[in-house]
Design a protein around this motif. Structure first.
Motif, PDB file in Angstrom:
ATOM      1  N   TRP A  45      33.181  16.080  79.525  1.00 18.74           N
ATOM      2  CA  TRP A  45      34.454  15.836  80.208  1.00 18.74           C
ATOM      3  C   TRP A  45      34.634  16.882  81.285  1.00 18.74           C
ATOM      4  CZ3 TRP A  45      34.443  16.034  74.767  1.00 18.74           C
ATOM      5  CH2 TRP A  45      34.560  14.788  74.146  1.00 18.74           C
ATOM      6  N   LYS A  46      35.234  16.453  82.401  1.00 19.89           N
ATOM      7  CA  LYS A  46      35.421  17.368  83.517  1.00 19.89           C
ATOM      8  C   LYS A  46      36.680  16.976  84.290  1.00 19.89           C
ATOM      9  CE  LYS A  46      31.827  17.110  86.052  1.00 19.89           C
ATOM     10  NZ  LYS A  46      30.651  17.147  86.926  1.00 19.89           N
ATOM     11  N   VAL A  47      37.389  17.985  84.795  1.00 19.62           N
ATOM     12  CA  VAL A  47      38.542  17.752  85.663  1.00 19.62           C
ATOM     13  C   VAL A  47      38.437  18.709  86.844  1.00 19.62           C
ATOM     14  CG1 VAL A  47      40.060  19.335  84.399  1.00 19.62           C
ATOM     15  CG2 VAL A  47      41.054  17.538  85.772  1.00 19.62           C
ATOM     16  N   HIS A  48      38.796  18.228  88.032  1.00 24.82           N
ATOM     17  CA  HIS A  48      38.833  19.064  89.224  1.00 24.82           C
ATOM     18  C   HIS A  48      40.289  19.270  89.625  1.00 24.82           C
ATOM     19  CE1 HIS A  48      34.490  18.002  90.624  1.00 24.82           C
ATOM     20  NE2 HIS A  48      34.519  18.796  89.576  1.00 24.82           N
ATOM     21  N   ILE A  49      40.675  20.525  89.775  1.00 22.06           N
ATOM     22  CA  ILE A  49      42.044  20.867  90.146  1.00 22.06           C
ATOM     23  C   ILE A  49      42.002  21.551  91.506  1.00 22.06           C
ATOM     24  CG2 ILE A  49      44.091  22.199  89.529  1.00 22.06           C
ATOM     25  CD1 ILE A  49      43.032  22.034  86.587  1.00 22.06           C
ATOM     26  N   PRO A  50      42.673  20.989  92.531  1.00 25.82           N
ATOM     27  CA  PRO A  50      42.721  21.665  93.825  1.00 25.82           C
ATOM     28  C   PRO A  50      43.277  23.081  93.643  1.00 25.82           C
ATOM     29  CG  PRO A  50      43.587  19.438  94.016  1.00 25.82           C
ATOM     30  CD  PRO A  50      43.411  19.721  92.542  1.00 25.82           C
ATOM     31  N   LEU A  51      42.706  24.036  94.366  1.00 25.07           N
ATOM     32  CA  LEU A  51      43.145  25.426  94.210  1.00 25.07           C
ATOM     33  C   LEU A  51      44.646  25.578  94.441  1.00 25.07           C
ATOM     34  CD1 LEU A  51      40.274  27.556  95.791  1.00 25.07           C
ATOM     35  CD2 LEU A  51      40.647  26.913  93.410  1.00 25.07           C
ATOM     36  N   GLU A  52      45.217  24.754  95.312  1.00 27.25           N
ATOM     37  CA  GLU A  52      46.653  24.819  95.586  1.00 27.25           C
ATOM     38  C   GLU A  52      47.497  24.483  94.356  1.00 27.25           C
ATOM     39  OE1 GLU A  52      44.437  23.125  97.459  1.00 27.25           O
ATOM     40  OE2 GLU A  52      44.389  24.385  99.241  1.00 27.25           O
ATOM     41  N   ASN A  53      46.912  23.790  93.366  1.00 26.69           N
ATOM     42  CA  ASN A  53      47.646  23.401  92.159  1.00 26.69           C
ATOM     43  C   ASN A  53      47.372  24.289  90.949  1.00 26.69           C
ATOM     44  OD1 ASN A  53      46.931  20.268  93.369  1.00 26.69           O
ATOM     45  ND2 ASN A  53      49.045  20.876  93.058  1.00 26.69           N
ATOM     46  N   VAL A  54      46.466  25.243  91.071  1.00 30.24           N
ATOM     47  CA  VAL A  54      46.048  26.047  89.920  1.00 30.24           C
ATOM     48  C   VAL A  54      47.219  26.806  89.302  1.00 30.24           C
ATOM     49  CG1 VAL A  54      44.651  28.030  89.199  1.00 30.24           C
ATOM     50  CG2 VAL A  54      43.620  26.197  90.542  1.00 30.24           C
ATOM     51  N   ASP A  55      48.046  27.455  90.101  1.00 30.06           N
ATOM     52  CA  ASP A  55      49.164  28.231  89.545  1.00 30.06           C
ATOM     53  C   ASP A  55      50.126  27.341  88.760  1.00 30.06           C
ATOM     54  OD1 ASP A  55      48.222  30.656  90.523  1.00 30.06           O
ATOM     55  OD2 ASP A  55      49.344  30.484  92.398  1.00 30.06           O
ATOM     56  N   ALA A  56      50.444  26.166  89.277  1.00 25.46           N
ATOM     57  CA  ALA A  56      51.353  25.249  88.585  1.00 25.46           C
ATOM     58  C   ALA A  56      50.721  24.751  87.279  1.00 25.46           C
ATOM     59  CB  ALA A  56      51.709  24.072  89.486  1.00 25.46           C
ATOM     60  N   VAL A  57      49.419  24.488  87.278  1.00 24.89           N
ATOM     61  CA  VAL A  57      48.751  24.045  86.066  1.00 24.89           C
ATOM     62  C   VAL A  57      48.739  25.158  85.019  1.00 24.89           C
ATOM     63  CG1 VAL A  57      46.524  23.305  85.099  1.00 24.89           C
ATOM     64  CG2 VAL A  57      47.352  22.299  87.229  1.00 24.89           C
ATOM     65  N   ILE A  58      48.512  26.388  85.451  1.00 23.91           N
ATOM     66  CA  ILE A  58      48.555  27.522  84.519  1.00 23.91           C
ATOM     67  C   ILE A  58      49.937  27.627  83.881  1.00 23.91           C
ATOM     68  CG2 ILE A  58      48.542  30.057  84.379  1.00 23.91           C
ATOM     69  CD1 ILE A  58      46.262  29.959  86.506  1.00 23.91           C
ATOM     70  N   GLU A  59      50.987  27.493  84.661  1.00 25.83           N
ATOM     71  CA  GLU A  59      52.354  27.557  84.126  1.00 25.83           C
ATOM     72  C   GLU A  59      52.607  26.418  83.144  1.00 25.83           C
ATOM     73  OE1 GLU A  59      54.472  30.115  84.387  1.00 25.83           O
ATOM     74  OE2 GLU A  59      52.810  31.051  85.469  1.00 25.83           O
ATOM     75  N   ALA A  60      52.119  25.225  83.453  1.00 21.47           N
ATOM     76  CA  ALA A  60      52.300  24.087  82.548  1.00 21.47           C
ATOM     77  C   ALA A  60      51.555  24.313  81.235  1.00 21.47           C
ATOM     78  CB  ALA A  60      51.821  22.791  83.220  1.00 21.47           C
ATOM     79  N   LEU A  61      50.369  24.885  81.306  1.00 16.18           N
ATOM     80  CA  LEU A  61      49.604  25.182  80.091  1.00 16.18           C
ATOM     81  C   LEU A  61      50.297  26.251  79.250  1.00 16.18           C
ATOM     82  CD1 LEU A  61      45.978  25.162  81.541  1.00 16.18           C
ATOM     83  CD2 LEU A  61      46.962  23.507  79.942  1.00 16.18           C
ATOM     84  N   LYS A  62      50.863  27.251  79.911  1.00  9.10           N
ATOM     85  CA  LYS A  62      51.613  28.268  79.175  1.00  9.10           C
ATOM     86  C   LYS A  62      52.818  27.652  78.475  1.00  9.10           C
ATOM     87  CE  LYS A  62      50.487  32.287  82.027  1.00  9.10           C
ATOM     88  NZ  LYS A  62      51.063  33.282  82.963  1.00  9.10           N
ATOM     89  N   ALA A  63      53.458  26.686  79.119  1.00 14.35           N
ATOM     90  CA  ALA A  63      54.652  26.049  78.543  1.00 14.35           C
ATOM     91  C   ALA A  63      54.306  25.245  77.293  1.00 14.35           C
ATOM     92  CB  ALA A  63      55.313  25.143  79.575  1.00 14.35           C
ATOM     93  N   VAL A  64      53.109  24.630  77.243  1.00 13.73           N
ATOM     94  CA  VAL A  64      52.764  23.842  76.055  1.00 13.73           C
ATOM     95  C   VAL A  64      52.250  24.710  74.912  1.00 13.73           C
ATOM     96  CG1 VAL A  64      52.287  21.752  77.354  1.00 13.73           C
ATOM     97  CG2 VAL A  64      50.392  23.271  76.796  1.00 13.73           C
ATOM     98  N   LYS A  65      51.923  25.946  75.211  1.00 17.56           N
ATOM     99  CA  LYS A  65      51.437  26.861  74.186  1.00 17.56           C
ATOM    100  C   LYS A  65      52.592  27.266  73.319  1.00 17.56           C
ATOM    101  CE  LYS A  65      48.938  31.132  73.505  1.00 17.56           C
ATOM    102  NZ  LYS A  65      48.442  32.346  74.077  1.00 17.56           N
TER     103      LYS A  65
END
Length: 67
Positions: free
Chosen positions: A47-67
């Motif tokens: 499995w693989k996902v590509h995240i544009p660098l411009e979205n990395v910070d928002a994805v990190i915050e979303a992952l922290k929120a689900v933790k």
């Protein structure tokens, strides 16, 4: 840049995180590629996902929120 993380709950699984420049051809935006390999082959993840660098910070915050 590349990093491999042991995948919890598996015997050999890994999570691979790699920066890929021009993944879709010339002038395409750089992405963070996150792969999951259950057999430990970080170079060929199932499995693989590509995240544009411009979205990395928002994805990190979303992952922290689900933790």
């Amino acid at each position: 840049m590349s990093q491999t993380i042991a995948l919890s709950g598996t015997n050999k699984g890994v999570i691979s995180v790699t920066k890929i420049e021009e993944p879709y051809g010339p002038n395409s935006a750089t992405v963070a590629s996150i792969g999951i390999s259950l057999d430990g082959n970080a170079d060929n993840p199932e499995w693989k996902v590509h995240i544009p660098l411009e979205n990395v910070d928002a994805v990190i915050e979303a992952l922290k929120a689900v933790k």
